[in-house]
Design an enzyme around this catalytic site. Structure first.
Site, mmCIF file in Angstrom:
data_model
loop_
_atom_site.group_PDB
_atom_site.id
_atom_site.type_symbol
_atom_site.label_atom_id
_atom_site.label_comp_id
_atom_site.label_asym_id
_atom_site.label_seq_id
_atom_site.Cartn_x
_atom_site.Cartn_y
_atom_site.Cartn_z
ATOM 1 N N HIS A 105 0.842 -1.203 0.000
ATOM 2 C CA HIS A 105 0.000 0.000 0.000
ATOM 3 C C HIS A 105 0.870 1.243 0.000
ATOM 4 O O HIS A 105 1.988 1.234 0.511
ATOM 5 C CB HIS A 105 -0.958 0.021 1.198
ATOM 6 C CG HIS A 105 -0.275 -0.167 2.509
ATOM 7 N ND1 HIS A 105 0.102 -1.409 2.976
ATOM 8 C CD2 HIS A 105 0.130 0.723 3.451
ATOM 9 C CE1 HIS A 105 0.694 -1.272 4.148
ATOM 10 N NE2 HIS A 105 0.739 0.010 4.459
ATOM 11 N N HIS A 107 0.784 5.277 1.199
ATOM 12 C CA HIS A 107 0.141 6.261 2.058
ATOM 13 C C HIS A 107 0.127 7.599 1.313
ATOM 14 O O HIS A 107 1.180 8.053 0.854
ATOM 15 C CB HIS A 107 0.944 6.487 3.341
ATOM 16 C CG HIS A 107 1.100 5.277 4.209
ATOM 17 N ND1 HIS A 107 0.412 5.119 5.392
ATOM 18 C CD2 HIS A 107 1.874 4.163 4.082
ATOM 19 C CE1 HIS A 107 0.764 3.970 5.962
ATOM 20 N NE2 HIS A 107 1.651 3.370 5.180
HETATM 21 P P1 5GP Z 1 2.239 0.257 7.197
HETATM 22 O O1 5GP Z 1 2.929 0.430 8.505
HETATM 23 O O2 5GP Z 1 2.045 -1.206 6.915
HETATM 24 O O3 5GP Z 1 2.834 1.004 6.062
HETATM 25 O O4 5GP Z 1 0.837 0.951 7.381
HETATM 26 C C1 5GP Z 1 -0.344 0.320 7.717
HETATM 27 C C2 5GP Z 1 -1.352 1.421 7.889
HETATM 28 O O5 5GP Z 1 -2.620 0.821 7.991
HETATM 29 C C3 5GP Z 1 -1.151 2.261 9.133
HETATM 30 O O6 5GP Z 1 -1.025 3.623 8.775
HETATM 31 C C4 5GP Z 1 -2.366 1.973 9.985
HETATM 32 O O7 5GP Z 1 -2.825 3.121 10.656
HETATM 33 C C5 5GP Z 1 -3.372 1.483 8.973
HETATM 34 N N1 5GP Z 1 -4.298 0.472 9.461
HETATM 35 C C6 5GP Z 1 -4.034 -0.544 10.307
HETATM 36 N N2 5GP Z 1 -5.130 -1.309 10.480
HETATM 37 C C7 5GP Z 1 -6.110 -0.749 9.694
HETATM 38 C C8 5GP Z 1 -7.463 -1.105 9.435
HETATM 39 O O8 5GP Z 1 -8.010 -2.063 9.953
HETATM 40 N N3 5GP Z 1 -8.140 -0.312 8.573
HETATM 41 C C9 5GP Z 1 -7.586 0.804 7.972
HETATM 42 N N4 5GP Z 1 -8.340 1.502 7.151
HETATM 43 N N5 5GP Z 1 -6.296 1.154 8.211
HETATM 44 C C10 5GP Z 1 -5.568 0.379 9.052
#
Ligand code: 5GP
Length: 144
Positions: A105, A107
């Site tokens: 993903h 951001h």
């Molecule tokens: P990563 O650290 O993997 O780049 O980011 C994961 C992102 O997903 C984080 O910014 C976190 O806030 C978000 N996130 C975690 N769990 C959920 C969820 O259940 N639903 C949504 N919409 N975002 C989530």
């Protein structure tokens, strides 16, 4: 060391198949975008491919080309919808790189002059706040 396999039970896989809810701003045959529930700024959106990829390291390059076009489209909409001064676009890979959910993903985080980013994955936002932001961004996407 070989890359870990894609885990089909990750939380974004469950959102993509409709098993878990989200505040969805966009969907097409390649990608889905929804509000981050622990936003680093108001209007923080996640853009992910529908096809399985753990992160950028195992992603199909042809898919990445299509996905980045969606990232651009949604970035333009976020900036327009929320009158942002700029955007920060982030993408984390593996735990050492800060990744916490193991479905690729991007951001998209709107930025305003003199507004600090909130910490990553710290504070959940209220559903009604996310929904109001979602509606503004989704409406802007239809104009891009
Ligand atoms: P990563 O650290 O993997 O780049 O980011 C994961 C992102 O997903 C984080 O910014 C976190 O806030 C978000 N996130 C975690 N769990 C959920 C969820 O259940 N639903 C949504 N919409 N975002 C989530």
């Amino acid at each position: 060391m070989p890359a870990p396999a894609y885990d089909e039970t990750n939380i974004f896989a469950k959102i993509l198949c409709g098993e878990l809810p989200c505040h969805k701003v966009y969907e097409d045959d390649v990608a889905m975008a929804f509000m981050d529930v622990m936003p680093q700024a108001d209007g923080h959106v996640l853009v992910l491919p529908k096809s399985p990829a753990r992160n950028i390291l195992d992603a199909d390059p042809a898919m990445l080309g299509k996905l980045i076009a969606r990232v651009q489209k949604i970035a333009l909409a976020v900036k327009e919808a929320l009158a942002a001064d700029g955007l920060t676009i982030l993408q984390y890979n593996e735990p050492a790189g800060g990744q916490t959910v193991f479905h690729l993903h991007f951001h998209i985080i709107p930025r305003w002059e003199d507004v600090e980013l909130r910490p990553h994955t710290r504070a959940p936002e209220k559903a009604e706040v996310l929904e109001a932001l979602r509606a503004k961004i989704a409406a802007a996407i239809t104009q891009i």
